[in-house]
Design a protein around this motif. Sequence first.
Motif, PDB file in Angstrom:
ATOM      1  N   GLN A 107      -2.220  45.552  46.700  1.00 16.23           N
ATOM      2  CA  GLN A 107      -2.277  44.138  47.096  1.00 16.23           C
ATOM      3  C   GLN A 107      -0.936  43.426  46.919  1.00 16.23           C
ATOM      4  OE1 GLN A 107      -5.091  43.013  48.622  1.00 16.23           O
ATOM      5  NE2 GLN A 107      -5.675  45.167  48.330  1.00 16.23           N
ATOM      6  N   TRP A 108      -0.040  44.026  46.146  1.00 10.12           N
ATOM      7  CA  TRP A 108       1.266  43.399  45.911  1.00 10.12           C
ATOM      8  C   TRP A 108       2.204  43.707  47.070  1.00 10.12           C
ATOM      9  CZ3 TRP A 108       2.778  40.145  42.015  1.00 10.12           C
ATOM     10  CH2 TRP A 108       1.873  39.986  40.952  1.00 10.12           C
ATOM     11  N   THR A 109       3.075  42.749  47.392  1.00  8.54           N
ATOM     12  CA  THR A 109       4.011  42.914  48.506  1.00  8.54           C
ATOM     13  C   THR A 109       5.417  42.448  48.087  1.00  8.54           C
ATOM     14  OG1 THR A 109       3.562  40.705  49.406  1.00  8.54           O
ATOM     15  CG2 THR A 109       2.203  42.541  50.223  1.00  8.54           C
ATOM     16  N   ILE A 110       6.403  42.888  48.865  1.00  7.86           N
ATOM     17  CA  ILE A 110       7.759  42.356  48.732  1.00  7.86           C
ATOM     18  C   ILE A 110       8.228  41.930  50.120  1.00  7.86           C
ATOM     19  CG2 ILE A 110       8.342  43.727  46.702  1.00  7.86           C
ATOM     20  CD1 ILE A 110       9.966  44.779  49.881  1.00  7.86           C
ATOM     21  N   GLU A 111       9.153  41.006  50.166  1.00  5.84           N
ATOM     22  CA  GLU A 111       9.675  40.542  51.451  1.00  5.84           C
ATOM     23  C   GLU A 111      10.796  41.455  51.917  1.00  5.84           C
ATOM     24  OE1 GLU A 111      12.347  36.857  52.594  1.00  5.84           O
ATOM     25  OE2 GLU A 111      10.253  36.204  52.427  1.00  5.84           O
ATOM     26  N   GLY A 112      10.689  41.934  53.165  1.00  2.00           N
ATOM     27  CA  GLY A 112      11.700  42.823  53.717  1.00  2.00           C
ATOM     28  C   GLY A 112      12.770  42.073  54.469  1.00  2.00           C
TER      29      GLY A 112
ATOM     30  N   ASN B 214      10.169  39.240  26.398  1.00  2.00           N
ATOM     31  CA  ASN B 214      11.212  40.264  26.494  1.00  2.00           C
ATOM     32  C   ASN B 214      10.790  41.410  27.395  1.00  2.00           C
ATOM     33  OD1 ASN B 214      13.918  40.752  25.646  1.00  2.00           O
ATOM     34  ND2 ASN B 214      13.173  42.562  24.554  1.00  2.00           N
ATOM     35  N   PHE B 215       9.501  41.692  27.454  1.00  2.14           N
ATOM     36  CA  PHE B 215       9.011  42.688  28.420  1.00  2.14           C
ATOM     37  C   PHE B 215       9.409  42.269  29.832  1.00  2.14           C
ATOM     38  CE2 PHE B 215       5.272  43.623  31.280  1.00  2.14           C
ATOM     39  CZ  PHE B 215       5.670  44.904  31.592  1.00  2.14           C
ATOM     40  N   GLY B 216       9.212  41.007  30.179  1.00  2.00           N
ATOM     41  CA  GLY B 216       9.625  40.529  31.497  1.00  2.00           C
ATOM     42  C   GLY B 216      11.132  40.526  31.665  1.00  2.00           C
ATOM     43  N   ARG B 217      11.829  40.175  30.599  1.00  2.00           N
ATOM     44  CA  ARG B 217      13.285  40.055  30.653  1.00  2.00           C
ATOM     45  C   ARG B 217      13.973  41.378  30.971  1.00  2.00           C
ATOM     46  NH1 ARG B 217      16.702  39.967  25.483  1.00  2.00           N
ATOM     47  NH2 ARG B 217      18.812  39.417  26.166  1.00  2.00           N
ATOM     48  N   VAL B 218      13.499  42.475  30.387  1.00  5.33           N
ATOM     49  CA  VAL B 218      14.212  43.737  30.572  1.00  5.33           C
ATOM     50  C   VAL B 218      14.092  44.263  32.003  1.00  5.33           C
ATOM     51  CG1 VAL B 218      13.992  44.396  28.155  1.00  5.33           C
ATOM     52  CG2 VAL B 218      12.270  45.187  29.786  1.00  5.33           C
ATOM     53  N   TRP B 219      13.085  43.799  32.740  1.00  8.19           N
ATOM     54  CA  TRP B 219      12.905  44.283  34.112  1.00  8.19           C
ATOM     55  C   TRP B 219      13.362  43.263  35.149  1.00  8.19           C
ATOM     56  CZ3 TRP B 219      12.577  49.150  33.866  1.00  8.19           C
ATOM     57  CH2 TRP B 219      11.884  49.777  32.821  1.00  8.19           C
ATOM     58  N   CYS B 220      14.031  42.206  34.704  1.00  7.89           N
ATOM     59  CA  CYS B 220      14.477  41.163  35.628  1.00  7.89           C
ATOM     60  C   CYS B 220      15.643  41.684  36.467  1.00  7.89           C
ATOM     61  CB  CYS B 220      14.899  39.925  34.836  1.00  7.89           C
ATOM     62  SG  CYS B 220      15.371  38.530  35.871  1.00  7.89           S
ATOM     63  N   ASN B 221      15.513  41.650  37.778  1.00 10.36           N
ATOM     64  CA  ASN B 221      16.617  42.073  38.647  1.00 10.36           C
ATOM     65  C   ASN B 221      16.469  41.432  40.030  1.00 10.36           C
ATOM     66  OD1 ASN B 221      14.638  43.498  40.008  1.00 10.36           O
ATOM     67  ND2 ASN B 221      15.695  45.457  39.964  1.00 10.36           N
ATOM     68  N   LYS B 222      17.444  41.662  40.873  1.00  6.43           N
ATOM     69  CA  LYS B 222      17.435  41.126  42.228  1.00  6.43           C
ATOM     70  C   LYS B 222      17.934  42.206  43.165  1.00  6.43           C
ATOM     71  CE  LYS B 222      17.248  37.596  45.201  1.00  6.43           C
ATOM     72  NZ  LYS B 222      15.994  36.870  45.508  1.00  6.43           N
TER      73      LYS B 222
ATOM     74  N   ALA C  97      15.111  46.853  48.945  1.00  4.44           N
ATOM     75  CA  ALA C  97      13.743  46.765  48.434  1.00  4.44           C
ATOM     76  C   ALA C  97      12.771  47.515  49.349  1.00  4.44           C
ATOM     77  CB  ALA C  97      13.333  45.300  48.303  1.00  4.44           C
ATOM     78  N   GLU C  98      12.984  47.409  50.656  1.00  4.17           N
ATOM     79  CA  GLU C  98      12.145  48.143  51.606  1.00  4.17           C
ATOM     80  C   GLU C  98      12.316  49.649  51.424  1.00  4.17           C
ATOM     81  OE1 GLU C  98      11.742  47.208  55.839  1.00  4.17           O
ATOM     82  OE2 GLU C  98      12.853  45.360  55.418  1.00  4.17           O
ATOM     83  N   GLN C  99      13.565  50.086  51.274  1.00 11.70           N
ATOM     84  CA  GLN C  99      13.829  51.511  51.083  1.00 11.70           C
ATOM     85  C   GLN C  99      13.097  52.038  49.861  1.00 11.70           C
ATOM     86  OE1 GLN C  99      17.956  52.584  50.400  1.00 11.70           O
ATOM     87  NE2 GLN C  99      17.320  54.426  49.337  1.00 11.70           N
ATOM     88  N   LEU C 100      13.153  51.298  48.769  1.00 11.71           N
ATOM     89  CA  LEU C 100      12.536  51.761  47.530  1.00 11.71           C
ATOM     90  C   LEU C 100      11.018  51.814  47.633  1.00 11.71           C
ATOM     91  CD1 LEU C 100      14.821  49.954  44.925  1.00 11.71           C
ATOM     92  CD2 LEU C 100      14.829  52.370  45.559  1.00 11.71           C
ATOM     93  N   LEU C 101      10.435  50.949  48.454  1.00  7.43           N
ATOM     94  CA  LEU C 101       8.986  51.025  48.665  1.00  7.43           C
ATOM     95  C   LEU C 101       8.582  52.386  49.230  1.00  7.43           C
ATOM     96  CD1 LEU C 101       7.759  47.626  50.177  1.00  7.43           C
ATOM     97  CD2 LEU C 101       7.395  48.498  47.870  1.00  7.43           C
TER      98      LEU C 101
END
Length: 572
Positions: free
Chosen positions: A439-444, A511-519, A525-529
Amino acid sequence: MFKQGIEPVQSLYIDADDKNPNSTVISLAQPDLGLPSKEYYEDQEALKKYQSGLVSILKRILGPTSLNLAKAKELDLNILTDVEIDTLVSNAIELETSIANSMVKSQDLLDPVATYNPESISSLQQSYPFLDWTAFLEEFLPPGEPLPPAIIVTSPVYLQRLTGLLQNTPKQKLRDYFVMRHAISKVYALDKDTRTLLQEMRGSIFSGTTKLPPRAQVCTKSTSSTFGFLAGRYFVLRAFGGESERAQVEKFVDLIQSSWLKRLPELDWLDAQTRSRAISKMSKIKHKLGYSIKSPDIRSDENLKEYYQNINITTTSFYDNENSATAWELADIWSRMGKPIDKARWMMDAQEVNAYYTRTGNEIVVPAGILREPFYDPDVPDYLNYGGIGMVIGHEFSHALDNAGRMFNGDGQLEQWWTNSTLKSFETAAQCYVKQYDQWTIEGQDKKQHPVNGNLTLSENLADNGGLSVAYMAYQQLASNASLQTATSNNVNMRLPGLEQLSPEALFFVNFGRVWCNKKRPSMAEQLLLTDVHSPNRVRVNAAIQNSEEFARVFQCPANSPMNPIPKCQLW
């Protein structure tokens, strides 16, 4: 081409035998292609950019430029015309597209049982006669080493399709494809203008960036890749506390492991037989922490000198250095044939910001590179470390019992040791996670929403959820038990200045959220999907938190609010 590290039609690797983990075995797998995954070859726009980019690159390498004409005359080499290069690229892409269409999707290659298909050399020759397998293997095996009794074919379907494809492919088309793959694989070691063409092509299709990285960064990365253990030595000397810090981390890991051992008896979906063996397997998991102390021992400069002595390095040619490093690496890999598995060997270098679990070794490995801020800092309150590296370590332990790890026993041997009733309960729970992450998505880059593949990422999603839950449990044990608060513990319940409104439990999750924060750029992002078995970082955090009753309680999230859905996916 294989001698130069190029695998155009099949990949080959040497590792522990899943059914005899003390022995080495050769496995045949699908190759990496010029584009990141088979799905790109179904995208006509991507193929147009690919073709245009390849033509520009090969004209610079093989075409009638002034530099090429002079060098070709000196070395008596042929130069291709523009028309010949256009034809070469068309042939190469046509064949590569057919190879891509023959491949099995990544998500269908995650079952260790389905990918374990041993075949004798004679059977291999009969089934896939596009190659003289005996001659090929004898070219690489150490002198005097006999042919192996069997080779593992991870995807028989692919090799069957490939055999039919290659038997009906004209030799000129094969030659053109091999020329293209060889040329493109070496561009990274050529001049700036040629490297820029490759970067622009890839950037327009899947990476999102057309600018070359700084040369110093490229050289550092290459040195770290080739001389990983040596670079790791310098990293540890400069940024890690040596044996004393490694001993401190060991106690940290022990508490995470003990929390897993306390959690398993509480799980009612495990029947008694499976629970007993799961506890046994979890208790057997070994730890490698910080850096390699054998094979090689990075603490010893003499040991490292001996380890790398056969790489020939020149100060005048990066290209030649890379070829020398590739030849050394291949010789090192093939030298392992016929020998017991070296269980002291690391598959990561000390400076890497990562960690891993090996199924055949039943061990977790945590390099010094990830034992740093924001994942870990011995001087910050413990709850930050448990929300950071604690979750990562718990995640790696989880892989011992995930959808693939569960198929290996405590000695690292492929075995179905779960009862049918426990397996059914596991699969029902796992499907909950698949549906949730789907159900989760990312914008391509097309501004459209692209869904996460819950099947491809299942193993990592289960590990994220299990790791977060057990890391929180471990911190709670530490915070409530004075006997555990040894000299290595630090400000167990201290509130942070300026953030006094947040409890230690809340800051664990922060801190759990902080360590995975990226852009990431949309195209990346599409490639990694399509290629990454991990969910996008935003999803890794938010989906795992949705399943955490502790998070909902700490932050007082109303039932059925976005971060506290009812029901939740629960396994560990």
